[in-house]
Design a protein around this motif. Structure first.
Motif, PDB file in Angstrom:
ATOM      1  N   ARG A 174       0.808  -1.216   0.000  1.00 25.59           N
ATOM      2  CA  ARG A 174       0.000   0.000   0.000  1.00 25.59           C
ATOM      3  C   ARG A 174       0.847   1.275   0.000  1.00 25.59           C
ATOM      4  NH1 ARG A 174      -5.435   1.276   1.244  1.00 25.59           N
ATOM      5  NH2 ARG A 174      -5.578   3.220   2.404  1.00 25.59           N
ATOM      6  N   GLN A 175       1.862   1.306   0.888  1.00 25.25           N
ATOM      7  CA  GLN A 175       2.672   2.511   1.034  1.00 25.25           C
ATOM      8  C   GLN A 175       3.237   2.945  -0.324  1.00 25.25           C
ATOM      9  OE1 GLN A 175       3.637   2.589   4.983  1.00 25.25           O
ATOM     10  NE2 GLN A 175       5.771   3.055   4.642  1.00 25.25           N
ATOM     11  N   CYS A 176       3.671   1.977  -1.124  1.00 26.12           N
ATOM     12  CA  CYS A 176       4.289   2.323  -2.406  1.00 26.12           C
ATOM     13  C   CYS A 176       3.275   2.524  -3.524  1.00 26.12           C
ATOM     14  CB  CYS A 176       5.244   1.221  -2.851  1.00 26.12           C
ATOM     15  SG  CYS A 176       6.883   1.371  -2.145  1.00 26.12           S
ATOM     16  N   HIS A 177       2.148   1.836  -3.478  1.00 24.49           N
ATOM     17  CA  HIS A 177       1.241   1.903  -4.637  1.00 24.49           C
ATOM     18  C   HIS A 177       0.035   2.814  -4.431  1.00 24.49           C
ATOM     19  CE1 HIS A 177       2.982  -0.914  -7.569  1.00 24.49           C
ATOM     20  NE2 HIS A 177       3.471  -1.547  -6.504  1.00 24.49           N
ATOM     21  N   LEU A 178      -0.243   3.214  -3.175  1.00 22.95           N
ATOM     22  CA  LEU A 178      -1.435   4.032  -2.934  1.00 22.95           C
ATOM     23  C   LEU A 178      -1.204   5.470  -3.388  1.00 22.95           C
ATOM     24  CD1 LEU A 178      -4.299   4.142  -1.462  1.00 22.95           C
ATOM     25  CD2 LEU A 178      -3.056   5.328   0.333  1.00 22.95           C
ATOM     26  N   ASP A 179      -2.086   5.959  -4.229  1.00 18.04           N
ATOM     27  CA  ASP A 179      -2.025   7.353  -4.665  1.00 18.04           C
ATOM     28  C   ASP A 179      -3.013   8.147  -3.815  1.00 18.04           C
ATOM     29  OD1 ASP A 179      -2.074   9.766  -5.894  1.00 18.04           O
ATOM     30  OD2 ASP A 179      -2.611   9.014  -7.885  1.00 18.04           O
ATOM     31  N   GLN A 180      -2.488   9.141  -3.085  1.00 18.72           N
ATOM     32  CA  GLN A 180      -3.349   9.953  -2.208  1.00 18.72           C
ATOM     33  C   GLN A 180      -4.512  10.562  -2.971  1.00 18.72           C
ATOM     34  OE1 GLN A 180      -3.008  10.168   1.003  1.00 18.72           O
ATOM     35  NE2 GLN A 180      -1.192   8.908   0.929  1.00 18.72           N
ATOM     36  N   ALA A 181      -4.245  10.935  -4.231  1.00 18.04           N
ATOM     37  CA  ALA A 181      -5.256  11.672  -4.993  1.00 18.04           C
ATOM     38  C   ALA A 181      -6.444  10.792  -5.361  1.00 18.04           C
ATOM     39  CB  ALA A 181      -4.624  12.265  -6.246  1.00 18.04           C
ATOM     40  N   THR A 182      -6.195   9.492  -5.634  1.00  9.09           N
ATOM     41  CA  THR A 182      -7.291   8.627  -6.078  1.00  9.09           C
ATOM     42  C   THR A 182      -7.793   7.734  -4.938  1.00  9.09           C
ATOM     43  OG1 THR A 182      -5.736   6.886  -6.733  1.00  9.09           O
ATOM     44  CG2 THR A 182      -6.351   8.484  -8.427  1.00  9.09           C
ATOM     45  N   GLY A 183      -6.970   7.586  -3.882  1.00  4.61           N
ATOM     46  CA  GLY A 183      -7.344   6.679  -2.803  1.00  4.61           C
ATOM     47  C   GLY A 183      -7.262   5.227  -3.253  1.00  4.61           C
TER      48      GLY A 183
END
Ligand code: HEC
Ligand code: HEC
Ligand code: HEC
Length: 407
Positions: free
Chosen positions: A62-71
């Motif tokens: 998650r830490q590497c693949h999660l994009d804050q903008a899209t959730g």
């Protein structure tokens, strides 16, 4: 003599030519490619697997693949990758067939996760996680989760951005970093009741704590974790989002390690991210609430059995006894907000969202004091009792300033 120099001269020229053409090859071919192997696998998606896969992915992906903008797991720039390696973007791994991994077979995903080779043969550099020894069932759980209807993996058509590896990164991928072999035998999760065996599995093969917690990434032995220099003795320095180096803790049962920690202290530190002295653990360590209580206790049981190493790691903790600071930016640095949110206030969590999520100062303060009371699985540790009362007002003003600076 003349003949000797002539021979020496031609030899040197030959060496220069060989080295030169190798370097040219590195520059032209870039990150190397390898032959792929077809893996026949169809993972049955069960609720148990999705739940375990979600917990594992939350700790490992998650830490590497999660994009804050899209959730969602649509990928983003890896901000803490040292510049020497170029720029790297993780990718969209949602279920979109074109832009995500919706069209990858279960076998292709398993092959990449185990070996580091993508379905097109490209090698994924070391800044993409590899799980050569994790149990088969855990790989199935990760895949089941990636196929599930969890909101973070629902199809999103945001295209992935291409990484731009430096020459050094390409060179190292030719000479130092190699793919792992796909396992030729079944790998089982040890019984959780055999605490030492289960703990060893998490530390070496599952979450891979040993990689960060041994002396250095350069001297770790990926295939034989125990042969890594300074195995679990800490002292490996790694940058946060601000580039500042944090050294890993000594996890061996020496007094300079966790020798004087009791089991409950240990469990609290890894599940909640709070050390026995009340300090929150700093990124790149994160709280791991996804670990079950029994799993955390098994890790402790195993760590008690590893050879103690005397290594008093330089921790550089901020001075908490000093007078309260009045400058918001200094407070943001002092408590390591910058190590996760970066200079711009984005990083692992996006402060611009706080305008919407925490519009009043009292709600913002409540979040900073205890994020897990809002989101139990959050990676942000509680700062209650750490940040001095008088520091909240200037700190929150600075958070607002950062969030206004971004559109
Ligand atoms: C430290 C950061 C990091 C972690 C942790 C990480 N990844 Fe990645 N991942 C990357 C990067 C960077 C790439 C792009 C590699 C490339 O294209 O060369 C990538 C690529 C991928 C791809 C290939 C997608 C494509 O379109 O080529 C998949 C699938 C993937 N990751 C799944 C996972 C899963 C599942 C996990 C957790 C088990 C995980 N990743 C953990 C950084 C990471
Ligand atoms: C990405 C690298 C990384 C991984 C993976 C990692 N750690 Fe850490 N860990 C760190 C760093 C860095 C610190 C120091 C944090 C600080 O000083 O605030 C740390 C600190 C700790 C501490 C606090 C000890 C102390 O004396 O303060 C414990 C306990 C710990 N880690 C356990 C674990 C366990 C167990 C795992 C695997 C489940 C793990 N860590 C995985 C980087 C990592
Ligand atoms: C270990 C990493 C870490 C540290 C240190 C950290 N944060 Fe966070 N923070 C996060 C993450 C991750 C999120 C995203 C929330 C989530 O979904 O879990 C977040 C979210 C937030 C939010 C809410 C944004 C929103 O989603 O509305 C605020 C405000 C915030 N952090 C402020 C701070 C402040 C102030 C500090 C320093 C005292 C700090 N953070 C330290 C990781 C961290």
């Amino acid at each position: 003599m003349k003949l000797f120099f002539k021979i020496l001269g031609s030899l040197l020229l030959l060496i220069v030519l060989i080295v030169g053409s190798f370097l040219a090859k590195v520059q032209i071919t870039g990150i190397p490619s390898y032959k792929t192997q077809k893996v026949d696998l169809k993972v049955e998606v069960t609720p148990e697997r999705v739940a375990r896969g979600k917990a594992i992915s939350s700790m490992l992906c998650r830490q590497c693949h999660l994009d804050q903008a899209t959730g969602k797991l649509t990928g983003h720039r890896l901000e803490d990758l040292p510049n020497d390696f170029g720029t790297a973007y993780s990718r969209n791994i949602t279920n979109d067939p074109e832009h995500g991994i919706g069209s990858w077979t279960d076998g292709e995903i398993a092959y990449l996760l185990r070996t580091g080779i993508k379905r097109n043969g490209h090698y994924a550099p070391p800044w993409m996680v590899k799980l050569p020894r994790i149990a088969d069932e855990d790989i199935y759980s990760i895949i089941a989760y990636l196929r599930s209807d969890d909101s973070a993996v629902q199809a999103s058509s945001i295209p992935s951005r291409e990484s731009e590896p430096s020459f050094l990164a390409k060179f190292l991928c030719h000479v130092a970093f190699k793919p792992f072999a796909y396992p030729d035998h079944e790998i089982k999760v040890p019984d959780i009741h055999d605490k030492v065996a289960y703990g060893k599995y998490v530390v070496q093969d599952g979450i891979g704590c040993f990689a960060c917690h041994s002396a250095s990434f350069k001297t770790m032995d990926e295939n034989h974790p125990e042969k890594s220099q300074g195995y679990l003795g800490g002292g490996n320095g790694m940058p946060g989002m601000d580039g500042k180096i944090i050294y890993t803790a000594n996890l061996t049962p020496d007094p300079t390690g966790i020798g004087n920690w009791n089991e409950d202290d240990f469990v609290k530190s890894i599940r909640e991210g709070i050390r026995p002295d009340g300090r929150p653990l700093r990124y790149p360590m994160s709280r791991l609430p996804e670990l079950g209580d029994d799993e955390a206790r098994a890790i402790y049981a195993y760590l008690k059995t590893v050879p103690p190493i005397h290594n008093d790691v330089e921790r550089n903790f901020p001075d908490l006894s000093g007078a309260a600071l009045s400058d918001g930016k200094e407070i943001y640095h002092k408590y390591g907000c910058i190590a996760c949110h970066g200079e711009t206030g984005v990083g692992l969590g996006d402060l611009t969202r706080s305008k919407i999520d925490f519009p009043t100062d009292s709600s913002l303060m409540a979040w900073i004091k205890n994020p897990p009371s809002f989101k139990p699985m959050t990676k942000m540790p509680p700062f209650n009792g750490i940040i001095q009362d008088a520091e909240y007002v200037p700190l929150m003003a600075y958070v607002r300033q950062l969030s206004d600076a971004r559109k």
